[in-house]
Design a protein around this motif. Sequence first.
Motif, short mmCIF file in Angstrom:
data_model
loop_
_atom_site.label_atom_id
_atom_site.label_comp_id
_atom_site.label_asym_id
_atom_site.label_seq_id
_atom_site.Cartn_x
_atom_site.Cartn_y
_atom_site.Cartn_z
N GLN A 170 45.41 47.99 33.52
CA GLN A 170 46.28 46.65 33.49
C GLN A 170 46.25 46.08 34.92
O GLN A 170 46.08 45.17 35.12
N ASN A 171 46.90 47.14 35.70
CA ASN A 171 47.14 46.29 37.11
C ASN A 171 45.75 46.14 38.07
O ASN A 171 45.91 44.90 38.46
N ILE A 172 44.79 47.00 37.71
CA ILE A 172 43.39 46.50 38.14
C ILE A 172 42.94 45.46 37.80
O ILE A 172 42.33 44.49 38.56
N MET A 173 42.98 45.22 36.42
CA MET A 173 42.49 44.05 35.82
C MET A 173 43.27 42.55 36.34
O MET A 173 42.51 41.81 36.64
N ALA A 181 39.40 39.10 50.18
CA ALA A 181 38.72 40.23 50.91
C ALA A 181 39.88 41.65 50.85
O ALA A 181 39.53 42.56 50.47
N ASP A 182 41.03 41.12 51.29
CA ASP A 182 42.02 42.12 51.37
C ASP A 182 42.25 42.71 49.85
O ASP A 182 42.40 43.94 49.72
N LEU A 183 42.19 41.86 48.77
CA LEU A 183 42.58 42.28 47.59
C LEU A 183 41.52 42.93 46.91
O LEU A 183 41.58 44.04 46.39
N VAL A 208 38.62 48.16 45.05
CA VAL A 208 37.34 49.00 45.26
C VAL A 208 37.95 50.49 45.56
O VAL A 208 37.34 51.56 45.47
N THR A 209 39.02 50.66 46.56
CA THR A 209 39.86 51.92 46.77
C THR A 209 40.37 52.21 45.61
O THR A 209 40.36 53.68 45.43
N TRP A 257 32.67 46.11 43.63
CA TRP A 257 31.80 46.00 44.84
C TRP A 257 31.19 44.90 45.30
O TRP A 257 30.96 44.46 46.37
N ARG A 258 30.33 44.36 43.96
CA ARG A 258 29.66 43.14 44.35
C ARG A 258 30.24 41.86 44.72
O ARG A 258 30.07 41.22 45.87
#
Length: 407
Positions: A19-22, A41-43, A48-49, A58-59
């Motif tokens: 949920q956090n990633i989404m 870019a920072d986010l 991706v990490t 990644w795209r």
Amino acid sequence: PGGAEALSPSEGAVRRTNQNIMTAFQQAASLQKAGAFPAAADLWRRIVTAAPTSAEAWRNFADVLTQLDRFAEAEAAYTEAYVRKPDAVWSLWGLAGFLQKTGRWREAEPLYARAIAAQPDNPQLRLAFGHLKLGLGEFAAGWPLYESRKGLPGQGAEPAPLPNEWQGEPIAGKRLMIWPEQGFGDQIQFARYITVLQAQGAEVMVVCPPELHALFAELPVTVVAGAESLTIDVPDYWTLALSAPGRLGVMLGDLKGPAYLQAPAERRAKWAGHAPAGSVGVAWRGRATHPTDAHRSLPSREALQPLREAGANLVDLTEPVGDFADLAAIIEQLDLVVSVDTAVAHLAGALGKPCWILLPWFRQDWRWFQDREDSPWYDSVRLFRQGAPGDWDPVVARVAEAFAARS
């Protein structure tokens, strides 16, 4: 309680992480859409990490890095997206587009071909592949793909509001209207085909922006300045200006580069003596609204100081002087034009004036092809190519050396 699903502690942690990633994905996408590229870019890097298997992340990360001119990182991110989803059109297209923008056109070609095979009717994809094919000199494949630009947002290629678009039918004895599209430089470059069409027996009428009207009016055809409300007789056929060579079946070997435009006599009289004898006209920037201007323009007029030190008397052609007929009258007085890839360069070439064009490393336009210093479009043009992104000093140094050798 209330029928809620019971989760183990580890399962609950996974769900909270997803949920956090989404949420972060949505936030990064919003920042990217808003043009806040450093924050995006920072986010995306954090995403991706945390989720390194997400090809989509990644795209998106790669697209933002490209906007920030962080090309090595961008390529690595596009490659990650492609490796993780090698059959997805968007991963193929992402890597192909990056390779194209960074000058590796042959490497991009098979990736585009696979993407096109999967989505043969995608107009944006067809147009991107068309630019590549034209740049490679493969006009037979490139012109049909290039037709996909018509009506696409941002292309400036809106079809005429008329029936009977010309598809290459015989035009002897027919009325043919050429409809304007894209930028001033594009229309100047492809004005060479106006008289070619006339020579095939067509009664040609050209609609053009007011800024080009007086210049094009020197051609032996009917020229009309476009307006929001334009009343004309419906022609037998119409064509967009840049569709003409494709309809004519023009191949790379057919290109010819003699002068085909001239300044009107009254503009020559108006600007007589404007430039001292032997002057060099310089156009160091294009229109700021152009999508490639950040890369094609010099950082400032002072970047051309080595040319001045080599003995050139510089005349700034970026200063407003009127319309393109006025500019043509000034260029005709010059000994040489040095220009970035903008309309001034096309005008100088169309007038037959010696012109040295400074080409960027990133997003080099298809029409200048690759690995050549001349141009089949214009006999009077010489090309100076940038060797690394943003590095104009060596390019200007070569120009200054060439000028000193010429003097």
